[in-house]
Design a protein around this motif. Structure first.
Motif, PDB file in Angstrom:
ATOM      1  N   UNK A 148      17.928   6.967 -10.384  1.00 35.89           N
ATOM      2  CA  UNK A 148      17.103   7.897  -9.604  1.00 35.89           C
ATOM      3  C   UNK A 148      17.879   8.334  -8.363  1.00 35.89           C
ATOM      4  N   UNK A 149      17.440   9.432  -7.791  1.00 36.43           N
ATOM      5  CA  UNK A 149      18.078   9.933  -6.574  1.00 36.43           C
ATOM      6  C   UNK A 149      17.255   9.516  -5.366  1.00 36.43           C
ATOM      7  N   UNK A 150      17.968   8.972  -4.400  1.00 38.36           N
ATOM      8  CA  UNK A 150      17.342   8.468  -3.187  1.00 38.36           C
ATOM      9  C   UNK A 150      17.523   9.500  -2.063  1.00 38.36           C
ATOM     10  N   UNK A 151      16.509   9.793  -1.250  1.00 36.44           N
ATOM     11  CA  UNK A 151      15.161   9.234  -1.254  1.00 36.44           C
ATOM     12  C   UNK A 151      14.382   9.633  -2.512  1.00 36.44           C
ATOM     13  N   UNK A 152      13.562   8.699  -3.009  1.00 31.64           N
ATOM     14  CA  UNK A 152      12.838   8.924  -4.265  1.00 31.64           C
ATOM     15  C   UNK A 152      11.338   8.865  -4.026  1.00 31.64           C
ATOM     16  N   UNK A 153      10.597   9.501  -4.907  1.00 26.12           N
ATOM     17  CA  UNK A 153       9.139   9.450  -4.865  1.00 26.12           C
ATOM     18  C   UNK A 153       8.706   8.005  -5.128  1.00 26.12           C
ATOM     19  N   UNK A 154       7.695   7.541  -4.403  1.00 21.89           N
ATOM     20  CA  UNK A 154       7.404   6.094  -4.412  1.00 21.89           C
ATOM     21  C   UNK A 154       6.926   5.548  -5.747  1.00 21.89           C
ATOM     22  N   UNK A 155       6.406   6.393  -6.632  1.00 28.12           N
ATOM     23  CA  UNK A 155       5.937   5.853  -7.913  1.00 28.12           C
ATOM     24  C   UNK A 155       7.088   5.567  -8.879  1.00 28.12           C
ATOM     25  N   UNK A 199       9.898   4.086   2.678  1.00 30.12           N
ATOM     26  CA  UNK A 199       9.560   3.588   1.341  1.00 30.12           C
ATOM     27  C   UNK A 199      10.172   4.450   0.240  1.00 30.12           C
ATOM     28  N   UNK A 200      10.870   5.523   0.620  1.00 26.39           N
ATOM     29  CA  UNK A 200      11.582   6.342  -0.381  1.00 26.39           C
ATOM     30  C   UNK A 200      13.038   5.888  -0.520  1.00 26.39           C
ATOM     31  N   UNK A 201      13.377   4.792   0.205  1.00 30.54           N
ATOM     32  CA  UNK A 201      14.751   4.273   0.163  1.00 30.54           C
ATOM     33  C   UNK A 201      14.749   2.813  -0.269  1.00 30.54           C
ATOM     34  N   UNK A 202      15.803   2.390  -1.000  1.00 28.31           N
ATOM     35  CA  UNK A 202      15.974   0.975  -1.353  1.00 28.31           C
ATOM     36  C   UNK A 202      16.064   0.164  -0.071  1.00 28.31           C
ATOM     37  N   UNK A 203      16.876   0.670   0.866  1.00 29.83           N
ATOM     38  CA  UNK A 203      16.994   0.037   2.162  1.00 29.83           C
ATOM     39  C   UNK A 203      16.345   0.979   3.180  1.00 29.83           C
ATOM     40  N   UNK A 204      15.120   0.662   3.619  1.00 32.02           N
ATOM     41  CA  UNK A 204      14.368   1.573   4.489  1.00 32.02           C
ATOM     42  C   UNK A 204      15.159   2.039   5.719  1.00 32.02           C
ATOM     43  N   UNK A 205      16.129   1.239   6.125  1.00 28.86           N
ATOM     44  CA  UNK A 205      17.000   1.608   7.251  1.00 28.86           C
ATOM     45  C   UNK A 205      17.656   2.978   7.047  1.00 28.86           C
ATOM     46  N   UNK A 206      17.954   3.301   5.781  1.00 29.88           N
ATOM     47  CA  UNK A 206      18.659   4.551   5.495  1.00 29.88           C
ATOM     48  C   UNK A 206      17.820   5.784   5.825  1.00 29.88           C
ATOM     49  N   UNK A 219       0.852  -1.203   0.000  1.00 27.01           N
ATOM     50  CA  UNK A 219       0.000   0.000   0.000  1.00 27.01           C
ATOM     51  C   UNK A 219       0.881   1.244   0.000  1.00 27.01           C
ATOM     52  N   UNK A 220       0.483   2.266  -0.752  1.00 26.06           N
ATOM     53  CA  UNK A 220       1.252   3.521  -0.785  1.00 26.06           C
ATOM     54  C   UNK A 220       1.313   4.125   0.620  1.00 26.06           C
ATOM     55  N   UNK A 221       2.490   4.605   0.980  1.00 24.38           N
ATOM     56  CA  UNK A 221       2.717   5.170   2.305  1.00 24.38           C
ATOM     57  C   UNK A 221       1.772   6.351   2.584  1.00 24.38           C
ATOM     58  N   UNK A 222       1.365   7.053   1.507  1.00 23.53           N
ATOM     59  CA  UNK A 222       0.479   8.219   1.686  1.00 23.53           C
ATOM     60  C   UNK A 222      -0.921   7.764   2.100  1.00 23.53           C
ATOM     61  N   UNK A 223      -1.390   6.686   1.472  1.00 28.60           N
ATOM     62  CA  UNK A 223      -2.699   6.138   1.821  1.00 28.60           C
ATOM     63  C   UNK A 223      -2.673   5.633   3.266  1.00 28.60           C
ATOM     64  N   UNK A 224      -1.620   4.916   3.626  1.00 27.61           N
ATOM     65  CA  UNK A 224      -1.517   4.356   4.981  1.00 27.61           C
ATOM     66  C   UNK A 224      -1.626   5.449   6.037  1.00 27.61           C
ATOM     67  N   UNK A 225      -0.835   6.511   5.873  1.00 23.48           N
ATOM     68  CA  UNK A 225      -0.763   7.514   6.946  1.00 23.48           C
ATOM     69  C   UNK A 225      -1.930   8.486   6.936  1.00 23.48           C
ATOM     70  N   UNK A 226      -2.584   8.661   5.774  1.00 24.10           N
ATOM     71  CA  UNK A 226      -3.817   9.464   5.776  1.00 24.10           C
ATOM     72  C   UNK A 226      -4.914   8.691   6.502  1.00 24.10           C
ATOM     73  N   UNK A 227      -4.923   7.372   6.284  1.00 27.74           N
ATOM     74  CA  UNK A 227      -5.909   6.526   6.967  1.00 27.74           C
ATOM     75  C   UNK A 227      -5.679   6.573   8.479  1.00 27.74           C
ATOM     76  N   UNK A 228      -4.419   6.470   8.908  1.00 25.54           N
ATOM     77  CA  UNK A 228      -4.126   6.514  10.345  1.00 25.54           C
ATOM     78  C   UNK A 228      -4.453   7.881  10.935  1.00 25.54           C
TER      79      UNK A 228
END
Ligand code: GLN
Length: 395
Positions: A126-133, A359-366, A23-32
């Motif tokens: 692409x440049x990270x952090x990147x837009x999720x689409x 979700x804007x990173x290949x490795x979310x840890x970053x 699920x897109x991170x934007x949908x998740x956090x708008x719902x929360x």
């Protein structure tokens, strides 16, 4: 196989190429935000309306019978207005008939660019952090995403790192300036460096410029305006942010005919054409003139400083953005191990929603120490968010 509220939960029908995106991170956090009654500084959409004359003009177009399919590339007066706007902002005059395609928001233009251009295995940097689409649409096209990480506080571009990512399979560099989520505005030096790399390695530049009217420091410069770049650049812009009309989903691409042919090859089967009356409204928007953009910029500068000063006062480390309507902050002072845990605490206990940028990173840890807030909100809402955030406890 189990049934849960009428849904089969253990079967995944989603194609393998899309399964990992969820699920897109934007949908998740708008719902929360909605669930917890939080002030929503997560998903970036203005909580105020676009210019009334633009809305009236779309309304009038409907009443005047502009309700059937628009031409595939967009209505002529809108393509003329887009060409004029592009010429004013870049000095380059695009061909109204062959270089411009109106799309369902910039999001469709990104997807159409990827689907229209990429062969399986083609690489896009692409440049990270990147837009999720970006990763999702590159994956839909069977392409391969390579990335270059940019880092706080200024999230500048390391040109050597870009060159290191170039291989014989590289087709394009995807540049977003002003940049969501970091607020970085590409400098002249970065743009010159990227232009040189595109020319040296025969690459296409895809430039997502949807925040081009929200620049507070320095100037927005289009890569397409640099010498020799128009012929290899796709510029993507939209009505959404500049006119506070994100729900209209009107965007467009500007690119020389051979690149536009590739975009249209996909666009004609993705959406064919986009909303006719809203395209008429968009013509009115693009004719608003310079005073409109000056006021827009001043209003956003005020909102940026209001939120950034408040966030800093609360104890967050603010990466004050040069552009866009987003700000990235470091939350480590509050002792959370991840941005998800910090954002969860914010939305549930403090009553403010932000976006954890994993979700804007290949490795979310970053992205673990960062949180993104949007300031496309009225003063009262920003002030309420700051007042709630002042309840945050330092670790
Ligand atoms: N561009 C918006 C943001 O970054 C989100 C748009 C969307 O929800 N897809 O917040």
């Amino acid at each position: 196989m189990g049934h849960y509220h009428g849904r089969i939960v253990s079967t995944c029908h989603t194609a393998k190429r899309l399964q990992r995106y969820g699920e897109s991170v934007f949908a998740t956090w708008s719902r929360l935000a909605l669930k917890h009654g939080a002030v929503n500084l997560g998903q970036g959409f203005p909580d105020f309306d676009g210019p009334p004359e633009v809305i009236e003009s779309a309304h009038r177009a409907m009443l005047d019978g502009h309700n059937q399919y628009a031409p595939m590339p967009g209505i002529q007066p809108l393509r003329e207005a887009i060409a004029a706007d592009f010429e004013t902002t870049t000095g380059v005059q695009p061909c109204v008939d062959h270089d411009i395609t109106v799309t369902s928001g910039c999001t469709e233009a990104i997807a159409a660019s990827m689907l229209g251009l990429l062969n399986p295995g083609d690489e896009v940097i692409v440049f990270e952090p990147f837009y999720d689409s970006y990763p999702a649409t590159i994956a839909m096209a069977g392409g391969v995403m390579k990335h270059v990480t940019t880092r706080p506080p200024d999230f500048g571009i390391d040109l050597e790192a870009v060159e290191d990512q170039i291989t014989t399979r590289t087709r394009a560099i995807l540049l977003n300036t002003p940049h969501n989520p970091t607020g970085h505005v590409a400098t002249q030096e970065e743009l010159r460096g990227l232009a040189a790399l595109c020319q040296k390695h025969d690459l296409i530049a895809i430039c997502d410029e949807v925040y081009d009217r929200m620049v507070f420091e320095g100037d927005h410069v289009s890569l397409a305006s640099l010498p020799g770049m128009y012929e290899r650049t796709i510029t993507l812009r939209s009505l959404a942010k500049s006119f506070s009309l994100t729900g209209w989903k009107i965007g467009w691409s500007i690119a020389p005919a051979p690149l536009t042919d590739a975009i249209r090859a996909a666009h004609q089967f993705l959406t064919y054409a986009v909303s006719t009356p809203l395209q008429h409204g968009a013509v009115t928007a693009l004719h608003m003139g310079d005073d409109y953009y000056t006021t827009l910029r001043q209003d956003y500068l005020h909102r940026r400083d209001l939120l950034c000063n408040g966030l800093a006062q609360v104890g967050l480390k603010v990466c004050r953005p040069a552009g866009t309507y987003f700000v990235m902050c470091d939350h480590t002072a509050f002792g959370h191990q991840s941005s998800e845990s910090f954002c969860q605490h914010l939305v549930e206990q403090i009553g403010v929603a932000g976006i954890p940028p994993g979700s804007f990173y290949m490795n979310p840890e970053d992205g673990r120490t960062l949180v993104r807030f949007a300031f496309c909100k009225t003063d009262a809402v920003l002030e309420e968010a700051i007042s709630r955030l002042s309840r945050l406890q330092h670790h």
